[in-house]
Design an enzyme around this catalytic site. Sequence first.
Site, PDB file in Angstrom:
ATOM      1  N   GLY A 139       0.691  -0.990   0.608  1.00 41.34           N
ATOM      2  CA  GLY A 139       0.319   0.279   0.362  1.00 41.34           C
ATOM      3  C   GLY A 139       0.978   0.923   0.135  1.00 41.34           C
ATOM      4  N   TYR A 312      -1.785   5.440  18.645  1.00 42.04           N
ATOM      5  CA  TYR A 312      -1.496   5.982  20.113  1.00 42.04           C
ATOM      6  C   TYR A 312      -0.542   5.021  21.145  1.00 42.04           C
ATOM      7  CZ  TYR A 312      -4.848   9.505  20.407  1.00 42.04           C
ATOM      8  OH  TYR A 312      -5.454  11.166  19.764  1.00 42.04           O
ATOM      9  N   LEU A 313      -0.199   4.405  20.753  1.00 41.83           N
ATOM     10  CA  LEU A 313       0.506   3.571  21.497  1.00 41.83           C
ATOM     11  C   LEU A 313       2.236   4.288  20.888  1.00 41.83           C
ATOM     12  CD1 LEU A 313      -0.171   0.178  22.151  1.00 41.83           C
ATOM     13  CD2 LEU A 313      -0.877   1.648  23.394  1.00 41.83           C
ATOM     14  N   LYS A 315       2.626   7.590  20.267  1.00 46.65           N
ATOM     15  CA  LYS A 315       2.630   8.962  21.067  1.00 46.65           C
ATOM     16  C   LYS A 315       3.378   9.218  22.666  1.00 46.65           C
ATOM     17  CE  LYS A 315      -1.708  10.465  18.218  1.00 46.65           C
ATOM     18  NZ  LYS A 315      -0.809  11.840  18.364  1.00 46.65           N
ATOM     19  N   HIS A 374      -7.693   3.609  21.369  1.00 48.20           N
ATOM     20  CA  HIS A 374      -6.999   4.282  21.482  1.00 48.20           C
ATOM     21  C   HIS A 374      -6.895   4.335  22.207  1.00 48.20           C
ATOM     22  CE1 HIS A 374      -6.300   4.984  17.239  1.00 48.20           C
ATOM     23  NE2 HIS A 374      -7.150   5.872  16.609  1.00 48.20           N
ATOM     24  N   LYS A 467     -16.374  14.202  16.728  1.00 43.45           N
ATOM     25  CA  LYS A 467     -15.591  14.385  15.398  1.00 43.45           C
ATOM     26  C   LYS A 467     -16.920  15.797  16.047  1.00 43.45           C
ATOM     27  CE  LYS A 467     -14.349  11.383  13.112  1.00 43.45           C
ATOM     28  NZ  LYS A 467     -13.138  12.062  12.622  1.00 43.45           N
ATOM     29  N   ARG A 477      -6.341  12.252  32.019  1.00 46.50           N
ATOM     30  CA  ARG A 477      -6.216  13.047  33.071  1.00 46.50           C
ATOM     31  C   ARG A 477      -6.583  12.269  34.877  1.00 46.50           C
ATOM     32  NH1 ARG A 477     -11.116  17.141  34.833  1.00 46.50           N
ATOM     33  NH2 ARG A 477      -9.726  18.525  36.550  1.00 46.50           N
TER      34      ARG A 477
END
Length: 897
Positions: A139, A312-313, A315, A374, A467, A477
């Site tokens: 891809g 997300y892992l 980030k 996520h 969204k 948090r």
Amino acid sequence: MPLSHCHGVVVLGLFLLRVGPGDCSQKGSLGSVGDLQHPAELRCKEREQPALSLLLTQPLVRDSATHQSLQEKDLHWEEDTFPAPLATVVSEAPVLQCSWVHPFSPKMLGRVLCAALVMGALQSLAKASQGHISVVLLGATGDLAKKYLWQGLFQLYMDQVSNGHSFTFHGAALTAQEPGERLMFEVLKKLSCPPDEAPNRCAVLKDQFLKLSQYHQLSSAENYTALSREIEALLRQEGLKEAGRIFYFSVPPFAYTEIARHINSSCRPPPGAWLRVVLEKPFGHDLESAQQLAAELTGFFREEEMYRVDHYLGKQAVAHILPFRDQNRQFLDPIWNRLHVERVEIVLKETVDAKGRTSFYEQYGVIRDVLQNHLTEALMFLIMELPANVSRTEEVLQHKLQSFQSLWGLEKNSAVLGQYQAYASQAQEELQQAQDYVSTTPTFAGVLIRSDSLRWEGVPFLLTSGKALDERVGYARVLFKNRAYCTQSETLRDAGHSQCKAKQIIFYFGHGALNTPAVLVSRNLFRPVMPKDSWKEAVARSDLHIFGQPLSDYYVYSPVKERDAYSVLISNIYHGRKDFFITTENLLASWAFWTPLLDSISHQPLRLYPGGVENQHLLDFEMVSGGLAFTLAEPAELLSPTRHMPSDYKAIQSKYRQSPLVSAWSEDLISQLASDMEEAAVRSVAHSGQFHLALSGGSSPVILFQRLARHHYAFPWKHTHIWLVDERCVPLTDSESNFFSLHSHLLQSVRVPYFNIHPMPVHLNRRLCVEEDRGTELYAKDIVALVANASFDLVLLGVGTDGHTASLFPRSENGLEGAPTVVLTESPVKPHQRMSLSLPLINKARRVFVLVLGKGKHDITTLLSRVGHEPTKWPISGVSPSSGQLVWYVDYEALLG
């Protein structure tokens, strides 16, 4: 390859030393890299020969021995061409990497190593021979590859170029060779280096990366075979050992199985080399589809070969959650628990809508797209028990799995859902649907999650994403309870360290007010330990506010070097760090957790919202009765379309068999029944100080038990006596025991005094339900002794498809009439022997609730509506409290079919 055949151009720091065999100039001349129009222009003067670029990775020591060695190899430089300042630069030039700067050639790699050995540039032969890695990006011309993956692979090359492995990069797609190659190289030309990278080094490395990259059309089994043979021929010709192959699947999941089959059959590396297959989400649509895809892939790859990506892992703030907890154990161990944590929020808000992606969104929606993966992964890092060594991948993955197993099941009222107003028209247009098309796909969701672990019991975890919201931001948090009261006025307090300020730890994913990844710790908590090589303390700014507090109230840390998530993950793939990826076991555990909620909300009406700042407080929600509910009533102009969904209909109250009937969809019905039971309990305790509740067994009450355990904290369990309506003649620890089910789904989760729990004595003297043991008499005596007038405050019954209730079956010889209050009976199905309260005792209760659920009960529900009092044929028809109230709770499926 003989050394006399080595030729090329060596780049030393900012200067070039040209060397060449035969009729090429043997005397070097210096020139700035900047003098060249492009690295590919390097050529020997007398002959057009391919040029080699060698970037040194260690100091080049210019001593007499080295000089003599070079002279022996027929390589010379003119000493007078090195002015003193330039000689210093050359001697201190860092060694970086060997690679060709001409179009991809099969002889490239060998010549690179040859030149490296000639110059003595690599640290050791061992380091130069760590092996070759082939990276295949499937891809290669798609959106994900264009935006992130090629840049991540280039970053990997820049980071690892001097660490002993050689690389080739193979872009692949279904597109034909010429247009596919053109598309791919248009992307590669736009690659960039980090801001701190020297421009000259960046230019050379980028050119090297392009020359190490090739495009392949992979549309058939023969194409995969040809690719493998090409890699093998290249390495065989150059005498290089293969370290491994990376296949990155940047393709839709429906293509995974066919590609996996081709790789497994004809494109695996040889024995001794590793294979790493990288898979992009979505990994299924629900538990069943995830299981199917996992089964297909495990037929071709071993678990250790598969790397499922959740970006997300990668980030930096998310990836630092576990290291942060580990490095700050001394501060966190006493407070990282239910006694000190008020709640945990994990949030991803987006300002963009789903326009252009509605075909994907209609299949997945916000929960599948964001929360199931996520936000759930971030939650696991926060709530999992810390392993002794957070660097041990196996321990981390096992602790994550244990955290999944501690989570309560989700129900429909665990979530609030919304959809921005323009979504339906966007979907209707993009999917070419009719004008009256109605979408039930949520674009906003807030979900309440709870855990029954000793550490987190009672702490709410709120996961939120959507969204078309008012801001783009992501964070996790942890808000701590605050028991402080400060008598001094706020103006006189030490603002940052005041114990009356909110205490929190925030892992800031990016964007928002800070616009950078960050870790924030309230100054009134502790100064955290942070690794100085990767995180730096940011300057406190009082003009910025985070959650209503100035930034100066926090210790704030940001990455020393900000890195894209995919660059981090690709580096972890290279290093084999599996703890940054999703294993099959954890994937299925996540889907098992989320699928019941997804099924229950599939037709739930959504709150419409206008989008952006106009949402105002429309999407605010609060925790109510163990679930979530929107804080504000929905405005009339935002009500959902006129098409009715099942849960638009509230509980119907009418009559059934001359008694009150409550009917609704099953989940709403259970909610109503549980509330009515709590209300009855509260009234009874207020009147007499106690509440005697008799519960039936079977499958129907299980969801009621779970509801009572998880949502009715005001239930007066301390003053409640629990009795059994009936029991199977099996040990109480047997999974078929009614008491075992009651204990598993209710009693172990609520605080009922031990002496207030009254299981039926079916197991006496190591025997089951033997008349001589007088178990029925013992239970009857307990009832008479403890229950006033032997009149239960509430009896809960069910109905079998044959009309039986409790364990009183049609034509039963015992229990339908007569004096005995507790009897032994025979069931037509195993286990045959039962103990049951008698019909006369049941009819003495102050209230009797009958619960009937499911389509399987429709026929008997219809039949019972037409018959009279005939308990010998249908025992349930004999239920008629003499001085109490009978209420039927029948769901729509049982009532209407």
